[in-house]
Design a protein around this motif. Sequence first.
Motif, PDB file in Angstrom:
ATOM      1  N   TYR A  38       0.754  -1.056   0.066  1.00  0.00           N
ATOM      2  CA  TYR A  38      -0.089   0.098   0.121  1.00  0.00           C
ATOM      3  C   TYR A  38       0.872   1.453  -0.091  1.00  0.00           C
ATOM      4  O   TYR A  38       0.428   2.281  -0.338  1.00  0.00           O
ATOM      5  N   ASP A  39       1.992   1.192   0.370  1.00  0.00           N
ATOM      6  CA  ASP A  39       2.840   2.075   0.517  1.00  0.00           C
ATOM      7  C   ASP A  39       2.430   3.426   1.110  1.00  0.00           C
ATOM      8  O   ASP A  39       2.408   4.830   0.527  1.00  0.00           O
ATOM      9  N   LEU A  40       1.777   3.252   2.446  1.00  0.00           N
ATOM     10  CA  LEU A  40       1.363   4.225   3.172  1.00  0.00           C
ATOM     11  C   LEU A  40       1.841   4.472   4.367  1.00  0.00           C
ATOM     12  O   LEU A  40       1.885   5.675   4.825  1.00  0.00           O
ATOM     13  N   LEU A  41       2.481   3.592   4.875  1.00  0.00           N
ATOM     14  CA  LEU A  41       3.020   3.587   6.300  1.00  0.00           C
ATOM     15  C   LEU A  41       4.815   3.738   6.237  1.00  0.00           C
ATOM     16  O   LEU A  41       5.382   3.091   5.356  1.00  0.00           O
ATOM     17  N   PRO A  42       5.112   4.314   7.372  1.00  0.00           N
ATOM     18  CA  PRO A  42       6.702   4.302   7.343  1.00  0.00           C
ATOM     19  C   PRO A  42       7.208   2.620   7.390  1.00  0.00           C
ATOM     20  O   PRO A  42       6.598   2.020   8.217  1.00  0.00           O
ATOM     21  N   GLU A  43       8.324   2.519   6.591  1.00  0.00           N
ATOM     22  CA  GLU A  43       8.881   1.145   6.674  1.00  0.00           C
ATOM     23  C   GLU A  43       9.137   0.602   8.112  1.00  0.00           C
ATOM     24  O   GLU A  43       8.923  -0.419   8.345  1.00  0.00           O
ATOM     25  N   SER A  44       9.459   1.618   8.863  1.00  0.00           N
ATOM     26  CA  SER A  44       9.966   1.048  10.245  1.00  0.00           C
ATOM     27  C   SER A  44       8.726   0.441  11.068  1.00  0.00           C
ATOM     28  O   SER A  44       8.993  -0.324  11.851  1.00  0.00           O
ATOM     29  N   ILE A  45       7.230   0.776  10.663  1.00  0.00           N
ATOM     30  CA  ILE A  45       6.365   0.107  11.254  1.00  0.00           C
ATOM     31  C   ILE A  45       5.510  -0.969  10.539  1.00  0.00           C
ATOM     32  O   ILE A  45       4.864  -1.674  10.992  1.00  0.00           O
ATOM     33  N   VAL A  46       5.792  -1.085   9.374  1.00  0.00           N
ATOM     34  CA  VAL A  46       5.277  -1.819   8.453  1.00  0.00           C
ATOM     35  C   VAL A  46       5.310  -3.191   8.764  1.00  0.00           C
ATOM     36  O   VAL A  46       4.323  -4.261   9.129  1.00  0.00           O
ATOM     37  N   PRO A  47       6.587  -3.796   9.430  1.00  0.00           N
ATOM     38  CA  PRO A  47       6.755  -5.373   9.817  1.00  0.00           C
ATOM     39  C   PRO A  47       5.577  -5.477  11.299  1.00  0.00           C
ATOM     40  O   PRO A  47       4.915  -6.427  11.254  1.00  0.00           O
ATOM     41  N   THR A  48       5.668  -4.605  11.840  1.00  0.00           N
ATOM     42  CA  THR A  48       4.752  -4.650  13.434  1.00  0.00           C
ATOM     43  C   THR A  48       3.293  -4.556  12.807  1.00  0.00           C
ATOM     44  O   THR A  48       2.618  -5.772  13.503  1.00  0.00           O
ATOM     45  N   VAL A  49       2.926  -3.875  12.003  1.00  0.00           N
ATOM     46  CA  VAL A  49       1.482  -3.759  11.444  1.00  0.00           C
ATOM     47  C   VAL A  49       1.126  -5.130  10.835  1.00  0.00           C
ATOM     48  O   VAL A  49       0.202  -5.730  11.081  1.00  0.00           O
ATOM     49  N   GLY A  50       2.029  -5.628   9.949  1.00  0.00           N
ATOM     50  CA  GLY A  50       1.885  -6.832   9.307  1.00  0.00           C
ATOM     51  C   GLY A  50       1.730  -7.977  10.122  1.00  0.00           C
ATOM     52  O   GLY A  50       0.769  -8.958   9.899  1.00  0.00           O
ATOM     53  N   HIS A  51       2.426  -8.114  11.043  1.00  0.00           N
ATOM     54  CA  HIS A  51       2.509  -9.434  12.217  1.00  0.00           C
ATOM     55  C   HIS A  51       1.186  -9.047  13.037  1.00  0.00           C
ATOM     56  O   HIS A  51       0.628 -10.328  13.505  1.00  0.00           O
TER      57      HIS A  51
END
Length: 157
Positions: A38-51
Amino acid sequence: MWGWAGLIIRLVVGGVWIVAGALKLPDPAASVRAVRAYDLLPESIVPTVGHVLPLVEIVIGACLVVGLFTRWSAVLSGLLFVVFIIGIASAWQRGLQIDCGCFGGGGQIADATSKYPLEIARDVALLVASALLVWRPRTRLALDPVLFPTPTEEARP
């Protein structure tokens, strides 16, 4: 009448959340990939949100299915649907060709834009259903009235 209709709404919305979360659990990398696409969130939080997202979906769904904290679960459900609608609309507007990742998967796919209207319509319908449960959370076969009875429910034989 509302009690039975509310039960059906609870089971449908809760069931959708449980299925969506459960299908993502076996492949956390796909969930992270879907959030990243989606390229909407900062990369630093993408893994946390995804998990974390699949677990949140399962908890919200389970609470709705059993009728526990129904109003608050429906509020969270509605907020997530708003976020998902915005995300899909944003991807569509920016011309991204991505799988919504709603039920697993995620990432780039061909001809995704043809699916966006149906995905948004589905999420709007589930948002309306969630809003109905916020408005009238007391439904049949729910734990809320058992664990948190109102004075009129306590007076019933």
